[in-house]
Design a protein around this motif. Structure first.
Motif, PDB file in Angstrom:
ATOM      1  N   GLY A  92       9.548 -49.485  -1.820  1.00 33.73           N
ATOM      2  CA  GLY A  92       9.080 -48.114  -2.025  1.00 33.73           C
ATOM      3  C   GLY A  92       9.695 -47.096  -1.090  1.00 33.73           C
ATOM      4  O   GLY A  92       9.022 -46.164  -0.657  1.00 33.73           O
ATOM      5  N   LEU A  93      10.972 -47.251  -0.796  1.00 36.63           N
ATOM      6  CA  LEU A  93      11.676 -46.334   0.099  1.00 36.63           C
ATOM      7  C   LEU A  93      12.725 -45.551  -0.675  1.00 36.63           C
ATOM      8  O   LEU A  93      13.188 -45.986  -1.724  1.00 36.63           O
ATOM      9  CB  LEU A  93      12.347 -47.110   1.235  1.00 36.63           C
ATOM     10  CG  LEU A  93      11.464 -48.056   2.026  1.00 36.63           C
ATOM     11  CD1 LEU A  93      12.286 -48.796   3.068  1.00 36.63           C
ATOM     12  CD2 LEU A  93      10.309 -47.332   2.658  1.00 36.63           C
ATOM     13  N   LYS A  94      13.118 -44.423  -0.118  1.00 37.90           N
ATOM     14  CA  LYS A  94      14.098 -43.563  -0.775  1.00 37.90           C
ATOM     15  C   LYS A  94      14.919 -42.841   0.286  1.00 37.90           C
ATOM     16  O   LYS A  94      14.396 -42.468   1.331  1.00 37.90           O
ATOM     17  CB  LYS A  94      13.352 -42.555  -1.645  1.00 37.90           C
ATOM     18  CG  LYS A  94      14.208 -41.646  -2.449  1.00 37.90           C
ATOM     19  CD  LYS A  94      13.335 -40.744  -3.313  1.00 37.90           C
ATOM     20  CE  LYS A  94      14.209 -39.817  -4.113  1.00 37.90           C
ATOM     21  NZ  LYS A  94      13.421 -38.940  -4.962  1.00 37.90           N
ATOM     22  N   VAL A  95      16.199 -42.623   0.003  1.00 41.12           N
ATOM     23  CA  VAL A  95      17.076 -41.870   0.899  1.00 41.12           C
ATOM     24  C   VAL A  95      17.100 -40.425   0.425  1.00 41.12           C
ATOM     25  O   VAL A  95      17.289 -40.157  -0.764  1.00 41.12           O
ATOM     26  CB  VAL A  95      18.515 -42.446   0.898  1.00 41.12           C
ATOM     27  CG1 VAL A  95      19.423 -41.632   1.814  1.00 41.12           C
ATOM     28  CG2 VAL A  95      18.510 -43.905   1.307  1.00 41.12           C
ATOM     29  N   ILE A  96      16.889 -39.500   1.351  1.00 43.95           N
ATOM     30  CA  ILE A  96      16.946 -38.080   1.024  1.00 43.95           C
ATOM     31  C   ILE A  96      17.910 -37.388   1.980  1.00 43.95           C
ATOM     32  O   ILE A  96      18.211 -37.910   3.051  1.00 43.95           O
ATOM     33  CB  ILE A  96      15.555 -37.404   1.096  1.00 43.95           C
ATOM     34  CG1 ILE A  96      14.984 -37.510   2.512  1.00 43.95           C
ATOM     35  CG2 ILE A  96      14.604 -38.012   0.073  1.00 43.95           C
ATOM     36  CD1 ILE A  96      13.750 -36.667   2.738  1.00 43.95           C
ATOM     37  N   SER A  97      18.371 -36.215   1.583  1.00 38.09           N
ATOM     38  CA  SER A  97      19.252 -35.466   2.483  1.00 38.09           C
ATOM     39  C   SER A  97      18.397 -34.771   3.536  1.00 38.09           C
ATOM     40  O   SER A  97      17.184 -34.616   3.384  1.00 38.09           O
ATOM     41  CB  SER A  97      20.082 -34.453   1.706  1.00 38.09           C
ATOM     42  OG  SER A  97      19.254 -33.428   1.217  1.00 38.09           O
ATOM     43  N   GLU A  98      19.044 -34.352   4.582  1.00 41.37           N
ATOM     44  CA  GLU A  98      18.372 -33.714   5.709  1.00 41.37           C
ATOM     45  C   GLU A  98      17.557 -32.502   5.274  1.00 41.37           C
ATOM     46  O   GLU A  98      16.444 -32.294   5.727  1.00 41.37           O
ATOM     47  CB  GLU A  98      19.428 -33.308   6.734  1.00 41.37           C
ATOM     48  CG  GLU A  98      18.901 -32.789   8.028  1.00 41.37           C
ATOM     49  CD  GLU A  98      20.028 -32.562   9.006  1.00 41.37           C
ATOM     50  OE1 GLU A  98      19.877 -32.981  10.158  1.00 41.37           O
ATOM     51  OE2 GLU A  98      21.059 -31.967   8.624  1.00 41.37           O
ATOM     52  N   ASP A  99      18.123 -31.717   4.348  1.00 45.92           N
ATOM     53  CA  ASP A  99      17.444 -30.507   3.903  1.00 45.92           C
ATOM     54  C   ASP A  99      16.565 -30.727   2.673  1.00 45.92           C
ATOM     55  O   ASP A  99      15.984 -29.784   2.144  1.00 45.92           O
ATOM     56  CB  ASP A  99      18.462 -29.399   3.628  1.00 45.92           C
ATOM     57  CG  ASP A  99      19.452 -29.763   2.528  1.00 45.92           C
ATOM     58  OD1 ASP A  99      19.323 -30.850   1.937  1.00 45.92           O
ATOM     59  OD2 ASP A  99      20.366 -28.964   2.273  1.00 45.92           O
ATOM     60  N   GLY A 100      16.475 -31.960   2.211  1.00 43.71           N
ATOM     61  CA  GLY A 100      15.645 -32.259   1.048  1.00 43.71           C
ATOM     62  C   GLY A 100      16.339 -32.020  -0.275  1.00 43.71           C
ATOM     63  O   GLY A 100      15.765 -32.264  -1.330  1.00 43.71           O
TER      64      GLY A 100
END
Length: 156
Positions: free
Chosen positions: A94-102
């Motif tokens: 249940g994990l996800k990679v996001i960018s710094e600014d969303g």
């Protein structure tokens, strides 16, 4: 704040709260990904090893099978994160990679995170210890996250 948000506070966007994934959750997801990439490499490279003995063909310090296995490894992380925002291991936990600014993950961010960052961790054994940075950084970032301007959060 916009004029509408001043007049009507309910119109203001809700503050985004992120639950950053810690060291152990990311560790288990990474182990799952290692098992998956090993299985995929084994399936794809078995015919190559059986029919051409490419496992024994050396190019400098590397073997053809080793080079192809590395390409599969990096492509798995790069493409899964680019198109799904998560690898299969991250999906399981249940994990996800996001960018710094969303915003949307860019190729640049992902190349630095998944290729350059992971290469540094794998190429120099002592640098694998830097994964521990995740446990102590405020936003649970590893060095490869810092290089790629990304965060790993719990998927909603």
């Amino acid at each position: 704040m916009s004029e509408e948000e001043v007049r009507n506070p309910a119109a203001a966007p809700a503050a985004v709260t992120r639950r950053y994934a810690g060291f152990w959750m990311r560790f288990w997801a990474y182990l799952a990904d290692l098992l998956i990439t090993a299985a995929v490499s084994g399936i794809l490279l078995s015919p190559l090893r059986i029919f051409t003995d490419a496992g024994a063909v050396e190019i400098g310090y590397w073997t053809v099978a080793g080079i192809l296995g590395s390409i599969i490894f990096y492509l798995y992380f790069l493409l899964m994160t680019r198109f799904f925002g998560q690898t299969l291991g991250k999906m399981i936990f249940g994990l996800k990679v996001i960018s710094e600014d969303g915003g949307k993950l860019t190729w640049r961010d992902l190349l630095f995170r998944e290729v350059v960052g992971r290469f540094l961790h794998r190429a120099f054994a002592i640098l694998a210890l830097l994964y521990l940075v995740v446990a102590f950084s405020p936003e649970k970032q590893g060095i490869h996250d810092m290089i790629g301007n990304t965060r790993v959060v719990f998927a909603e």
